[in-house]
Design a protein around this motif. Structure first.
Motif, short mmCIF file in Angstrom:
data_model
loop_
_atom_site.label_atom_id
_atom_site.label_comp_id
_atom_site.label_asym_id
_atom_site.label_seq_id
_atom_site.Cartn_x
_atom_site.Cartn_y
_atom_site.Cartn_z
N PRO A 153 0.78 -0.90 -0.47
CA PRO A 153 0.15 0.56 -0.54
C PRO A 153 0.49 1.28 0.27
CG PRO A 153 -0.68 -1.47 1.30
CD PRO A 153 0.50 -1.76 1.05
N LEU A 154 1.99 1.17 0.68
CA LEU A 154 2.51 2.21 0.71
C LEU A 154 3.75 2.68 -0.27
CD1 LEU A 154 2.46 3.32 4.85
CD2 LEU A 154 1.67 4.99 3.31
N LEU A 155 4.42 1.76 -0.10
CA LEU A 155 5.62 1.61 -1.25
C LEU A 155 5.51 3.29 -2.31
CD1 LEU A 155 8.42 0.76 -1.43
CD2 LEU A 155 7.49 -1.11 -2.75
N PRO A 156 4.01 2.69 -3.21
CA PRO A 156 4.73 3.65 -4.65
C PRO A 156 4.83 5.21 -3.99
CG PRO A 156 2.54 2.35 -4.05
CD PRO A 156 3.49 2.35 -3.01
N ALA A 157 4.37 5.47 -2.54
CA ALA A 157 4.24 6.98 -2.13
C ALA A 157 5.70 7.45 -1.62
CB ALA A 157 3.31 6.95 -0.83
N LEU A 158 6.94 6.19 -1.41
CA LEU A 158 8.16 6.49 -1.34
C LEU A 158 8.80 7.91 -2.45
CD1 LEU A 158 10.60 6.24 0.45
CD2 LEU A 158 11.35 4.37 -0.87
N PRO A 159 8.44 7.64 -3.73
CA PRO A 159 9.31 8.27 -4.67
C PRO A 159 8.15 9.95 -4.18
CG PRO A 159 8.54 6.15 -5.50
CD PRO A 159 8.23 6.51 -4.51
N LEU A 160 7.48 10.14 -4.24
CA LEU A 160 6.15 11.52 -3.99
C LEU A 160 7.17 11.76 -2.63
CD1 LEU A 160 2.70 10.09 -5.01
CD2 LEU A 160 5.08 11.70 -5.95
N LEU A 161 7.78 10.96 -1.81
CA LEU A 161 8.00 11.53 -0.65
C LEU A 161 9.39 12.49 -0.06
CD1 LEU A 161 8.34 11.80 2.73
CD2 LEU A 161 9.34 9.44 3.50
N LEU A 162 9.72 11.99 -1.28
CA LEU A 162 11.76 12.09 -1.87
C LEU A 162 11.48 13.59 -2.64
CD1 LEU A 162 13.43 9.34 -2.91
CD2 LEU A 162 13.63 10.18 -0.53
N VAL A 163 10.15 13.94 -2.93
CA VAL A 163 9.90 15.09 -4.06
C VAL A 163 9.95 16.09 -2.52
CG1 VAL A 163 8.89 16.20 -5.34
CG2 VAL A 163 9.22 13.87 -5.90
N LEU A 164 9.25 15.72 -1.62
CA LEU A 164 8.33 16.44 -0.82
C LEU A 164 9.63 17.06 0.18
CD1 LEU A 164 6.37 17.48 1.14
CD2 LEU A 164 6.30 15.36 2.52
N MET A 165 10.50 16.07 -0.24
CA MET A 165 11.83 15.96 1.41
C MET A 165 12.24 17.17 0.48
SD MET A 165 12.00 15.38 3.51
CE MET A 165 9.93 15.11 4.13
N ALA A 166 12.66 17.42 -1.09
CA ALA A 166 13.20 18.14 -2.47
C ALA A 166 13.01 19.37 -2.04
CB ALA A 166 13.64 17.67 -3.22
N SER A 167 11.96 19.44 -1.82
CA SER A 167 10.57 20.41 -1.86
C SER A 167 10.92 21.46 -0.49
CB SER A 167 9.16 20.45 -2.21
OG SER A 167 8.89 20.12 -1.18
N PHE A 168 11.20 20.38 0.83
CA PHE A 168 12.01 21.45 2.03
C PHE A 168 13.61 22.15 1.84
CE2 PHE A 168 8.91 18.61 3.51
CZ PHE A 168 7.64 18.88 3.93
N ALA A 203 -0.85 10.80 1.56
CA ALA A 203 -1.08 9.06 1.39
C ALA A 203 -1.20 8.28 1.96
CB ALA A 203 1.25 9.55 1.67
N LEU A 204 -1.74 8.48 2.96
CA LEU A 204 -2.31 7.19 4.42
C LEU A 204 -3.64 6.64 3.38
CD1 LEU A 204 -1.19 8.40 7.58
CD2 LEU A 204 -0.12 6.55 5.91
N GLY A 205 -4.16 7.87 2.81
CA GLY A 205 -5.98 7.24 2.14
C GLY A 205 -5.28 6.73 1.10
N TRP A 206 -4.39 7.24 0.45
CA TRP A 206 -4.33 6.20 -0.89
C TRP A 206 -3.70 4.83 -0.47
CZ3 TRP A 206 0.45 7.09 -3.78
CH2 TRP A 206 0.85 5.80 -5.04
N ALA A 207 -3.05 4.59 0.69
CA ALA A 207 -2.17 3.85 0.90
C ALA A 207 -3.81 2.66 1.65
CB ALA A 207 -1.70 3.41 2.44
N ALA A 208 -4.02 3.75 1.92
CA ALA A 208 -5.78 2.69 2.45
C ALA A 208 -6.48 2.05 1.94
CB ALA A 208 -6.80 3.49 3.59
N VAL A 209 -6.81 2.71 0.21
CA VAL A 209 -7.60 2.44 -0.51
C VAL A 209 -6.65 1.08 -1.31
CG1 VAL A 209 -8.31 2.92 -3.45
CG2 VAL A 209 -9.01 4.62 -0.86
N ARG A 210 -5.59 1.07 -1.55
CA ARG A 210 -4.85 0.31 -1.94
C ARG A 210 -4.51 -1.24 -1.16
NH1 ARG A 210 -1.74 0.58 -5.70
NH2 ARG A 210 0.16 -0.30 -5.05
#
Length: 221
Positions: free
Chosen positions: A166-181, A202-209
């Motif tokens: 469920p959560l693995l696909p959000a990892l690249p997006l988390l890296l983008v978030l860190m880069a923006s910070f 991200a958690l909502g999407w993971a719940a759907v998955r």
């Protein structure tokens, strides 16, 4: 054998055998929408160092190209080498808005686009850190939001269609978030809101998955 015996047989819940494929396409659309929204939230932090909304437009172009490409790669079942080659081609072709000084009408890549893109990949990151805000999209600085959106969304879509975790696909997006910070200006309140929205979606999407995986295990459509 009678003609009726060649017709598609419904499953035990009355759905035709084509239903799983239809459901998979619906799941892909859900993943694409979730990735697009979460990726945009991840990039919002860069707006603090750029002038105007151009950074979000360029980032959106990268996100859209990455999502479509990630879906096509999984749909076609391309090899790793073919995937890398296709990513490289589309990365250049869709980069026009990120390089307004070297593109045609600010949309289409021009003759100098590939070299400008390569130069931006090398120099735009430190240049953005040392440039006093607000920065423009010229001088290769538009490569930053474009690359973050393209790579982050593309990898997220690839993972979303490849794995049931469920959560693995959000990892690249988390890296983008860190880069923006890291690349954006530090504003604790807005950073907290951005991070909170990212976590919530991200958690909502993971719940759907996760529910999707349970549905598949139960044999329901």
């Amino acid at each position: 054998m009678s003609r009726l015996s060649t017709l598609p047989r419904p499953n035990r819940r009355g759905s035709a055998v084509e239903a799983p494929a239809v459901t998979d396409e619906k799941d892909a659309l859900v993943d694409a929408f979730a990735i697009a929204v979460i990726a945009l939230v991840s990039l919002v932090g860069l707006k603090s160092v750029y002038d105007g909304i151009g950074v979000m437009i360029v980032g959106s172009v990268g996100i859209a190209a990455g999502i479509v490409l990630g879906w096509l790669v999984r749909r076609a079942g391309l090899s790793a080498l073919s995937t890398l080659g296709l990513f490289s081609v589309v990365y250049v072709v869709a980069s026009g808005p990120a390089l307004p000084d070297d593109s045609i009408a600010g949309i289409l890549p021009g003759p100098q686009t590939p070299s400008a893109l390569l130069n931006g990949l090398i120099h735009s990151w430190p240049d953005l850190v040392t440039t006093a805000p607000p920065a423009g999209l010229g001088a290769g600085l538009g490569v930053v939001p474009y690359t973050c959106g393209f790579v982050g969304a593309g990898l997220a879509m690839l993972l979303a269609r490849k794995t049931a975790r469920p959560l693995l696909p959000a990892l690249p997006l988390l890296l983008v978030l860190m880069a923006s910070f890291v690349l954006g200006t530090v504003e604790p309140f807005s950073t907290m809101i951005q991070g909170g929205l990212f976590a919530l979606m991200a958690l909502g999407w993971a719940a759907v998955r996760a529910n999707r995986s349970r549905r598949s295990t139960d044999g329901t459509i």
